[in-house]
Design a protein around this motif. Structure first.
Motif, PDB file in Angstrom:
ATOM      1  N   MET A   1       0.715  -1.077   0.004  1.00 28.20           N
ATOM      2  CA  MET A   1      -0.094   0.017  -0.116  1.00 28.20           C
ATOM      3  C   MET A   1       0.807   1.438   0.037  1.00 28.20           C
ATOM      4  N   ALA A   2       0.439   2.195  -0.602  1.00 23.60           N
ATOM      5  CA  ALA A   2       1.091   3.420  -0.861  1.00 23.60           C
ATOM      6  C   ALA A   2       0.388   4.521  -0.237  1.00 23.60           C
ATOM      7  N   LYS A   3       0.908   5.513   0.376  1.00 25.44           N
ATOM      8  CA  LYS A   3       0.142   6.886   0.448  1.00 25.44           C
ATOM      9  C   LYS A   3       0.616   7.793  -0.570  1.00 25.44           C
ATOM     10  N   ILE A   4      -0.563   8.221  -1.242  1.00 21.74           N
ATOM     11  CA  ILE A   4      -0.358   9.291  -2.268  1.00 21.74           C
ATOM     12  C   ILE A   4      -0.980  10.365  -2.207  1.00 21.74           C
ATOM     13  N   THR A   5      -0.517  11.454  -2.401  1.00 24.48           N
ATOM     14  CA  THR A   5      -0.976  13.067  -1.890  1.00 24.48           C
ATOM     15  C   THR A   5      -1.349  13.585  -3.312  1.00 24.48           C
ATOM     16  N   TYR A   6      -2.704  13.734  -3.727  1.00 30.08           N
ATOM     17  CA  TYR A   6      -3.174  14.589  -4.894  1.00 30.08           C
ATOM     18  C   TYR A   6      -3.483  16.002  -4.414  1.00 30.08           C
ATOM     19  N   ILE A   7      -2.695  16.678  -5.322  1.00 28.09           N
ATOM     20  CA  ILE A   7      -3.076  18.288  -4.945  1.00 28.09           C
ATOM     21  C   ILE A   7      -3.975  18.810  -5.918  1.00 28.09           C
ATOM     22  N   GLU A   8      -4.853  19.598  -5.637  1.00 23.86           N
ATOM     23  CA  GLU A   8      -5.966  20.237  -6.566  1.00 23.86           C
ATOM     24  C   GLU A   8      -4.992  21.367  -7.300  1.00 23.86           C
ATOM     25  N   HIS A   9      -5.729  21.817  -8.228  1.00 25.28           N
ATOM     26  CA  HIS A   9      -5.038  23.072  -8.592  1.00 25.28           C
ATOM     27  C   HIS A   9      -5.309  24.260  -7.880  1.00 25.28           C
ATOM     28  N   SER A  10      -5.995  24.281  -7.110  1.00 26.93           N
ATOM     29  CA  SER A  10      -6.295  25.149  -5.933  1.00 26.93           C
ATOM     30  C   SER A  10      -5.525  25.131  -4.789  1.00 26.93           C
ATOM     31  N   GLY A  11      -4.737  24.114  -4.781  1.00 26.47           N
ATOM     32  CA  GLY A  11      -3.966  23.726  -3.515  1.00 26.47           C
ATOM     33  C   GLY A  11      -4.315  22.731  -2.645  1.00 26.47           C
TER      34      GLY A  11
END
Length: 107
Positions: A1-11
């Motif tokens: 399992m991996a922890k992934i950070t998705y960052i929206e265009h708004s931050g």
């Protein structure tokens, strides 16, 4: 399992656990991350799961294949160095900590 950070265009950040064997796109879909549409369902037949890979991760991912390169030509404001289609990135333990930035829009 991996922890992934998705960052929206708004931050706005979304940090989620994604199971090994899924794609980064499936991780976004399964966790209701806004900004990844994935219209083709992961068949590499559109560019609506386009993201910009955080520069610290670019060299750590498998190389793009020719099909992904071709589809990125249809993405919104692709970047030759950091743009990827999330349907083409399989999650493994090695991706723990991956950070992806979502474009302003998908086309």
């Amino acid at each position: 399992m991996a922890k992934i950070t998705y960052i929206e265009h708004s931050g706005k950040e979304h940090v989620v656990d994604v199971a090994n064997g899924l794609t980064v796109m499936e991780g976004a879909r399964d966790n209701n991350i806004p900004g990844i549409e994935a219209d083709c369902g992961g068949a590499c037949a559109c560019s609506t799961c386009h993201v910009y890979i955080d520069k610290s991760w670019v060299e750590r991912l498998p190389a793009k294949d020719a099909m992904e390169e071709d589809m990125l030509d249809f993405a919104y404001e692709p970047n030759a160095e950091t743009s990827r289609l999330t349907c083409q990135i399989k999650v493994t333990d090695a991706l723990d900590g991956l950070v992806v930035h979502l474009p302003e829009k998908q086309i």
